[in-house]
Design a protein around this motif. Sequence first.
Motif, PDB file in Angstrom:
ATOM      1  N   GLN A  97      -8.058  -2.569   4.159  1.00  0.00           N
ATOM      2  CA  GLN A  97      -8.002  -1.653   5.304  1.00  0.00           C
ATOM      3  C   GLN A  97      -9.298  -1.722   6.105  1.00  0.00           C
ATOM      4  N   GLN A  98     -10.414  -1.673   5.426  1.00  0.00           N
ATOM      5  CA  GLN A  98     -11.715  -1.720   6.098  1.00  0.00           C
ATOM      6  C   GLN A  98     -11.915  -3.045   6.817  1.00  0.00           C
TER       7      GLN A  98
ATOM      8  N   LYS B  79      -6.288  -2.203   9.423  1.00  0.00           N
ATOM      9  CA  LYS B  79      -4.853  -1.910   9.363  1.00  0.00           C
ATOM     10  C   LYS B  79      -4.627  -0.711   8.446  1.00  0.00           C
ATOM     11  N   THR B  80      -3.436  -0.114   8.570  1.00  0.00           N
ATOM     12  CA  THR B  80      -3.121   1.030   7.717  1.00  0.00           C
ATOM     13  C   THR B  80      -2.690   0.549   6.332  1.00  0.00           C
ATOM     14  N   LYS B  81      -2.683   1.484   5.416  1.00  0.00           N
ATOM     15  CA  LYS B  81      -2.249   1.192   4.042  1.00  0.00           C
ATOM     16  C   LYS B  81      -0.812   0.664   4.051  1.00  0.00           C
ATOM     17  N   ASP B  82       0.044   1.291   4.833  1.00  0.00           N
ATOM     18  CA  ASP B  82       1.444   0.861   4.908  1.00  0.00           C
ATOM     19  C   ASP B  82       1.584  -0.541   5.497  1.00  0.00           C
ATOM     20  N   GLU B  83       0.779  -0.846   6.510  1.00  0.00           N
ATOM     21  CA  GLU B  83       0.826  -2.186   7.107  1.00  0.00           C
ATOM     22  C   GLU B  83       0.427  -3.257   6.090  1.00  0.00           C
ATOM     23  N   ILE B  84      -0.580  -2.969   5.318  1.00  0.00           N
ATOM     24  CA  ILE B  84      -1.047  -3.922   4.319  1.00  0.00           C
ATOM     25  C   ILE B  84      -0.005  -4.099   3.221  1.00  0.00           C
TER      26      ILE B  84
ATOM     27  N   ASP C 133      -5.289   0.309  -5.423  1.00  0.00           N
ATOM     28  CA  ASP C 133      -5.777   1.165  -4.335  1.00  0.00           C
ATOM     29  C   ASP C 133      -7.139   0.688  -3.830  1.00  0.00           C
TER      30      ASP C 133
ATOM     31  N   ILE D 203      -6.452  -2.354  -1.647  1.00  0.00           N
ATOM     32  CA  ILE D 203      -5.885  -1.916  -0.365  1.00  0.00           C
ATOM     33  C   ILE D 203      -6.981  -1.321   0.515  1.00  0.00           C
ATOM     34  N   GLY D 204      -7.854  -0.518  -0.050  1.00  0.00           N
ATOM     35  CA  GLY D 204      -8.953   0.080   0.708  1.00  0.00           C
ATOM     36  C   GLY D 204      -9.882  -0.967   1.304  1.00  0.00           C
TER      37      GLY D 204
END
Length: 63
Positions: free
Chosen positions: A44-45, A49-54, A37, A40-41
Amino acid sequence: MDNLIVKGNWNEVKGKLKQEFGELTDNDLTYSEGKEDELIGKLQQKLGKTKDEIKKKIAEYTS
């Protein structure tokens, strides 16, 4: 991350992400087991992109 990252092939995935998203550094892609997580965070930053996109992108590279 629902087992999307397999320890053995993370270096390969990391390389592909760096090729696609040139702004990523090794520091951005540091993976520690149990800290999905957090990774992913950071992505994202950095990528906006969104969590799902990543997750989807990482899944593409692990298939």
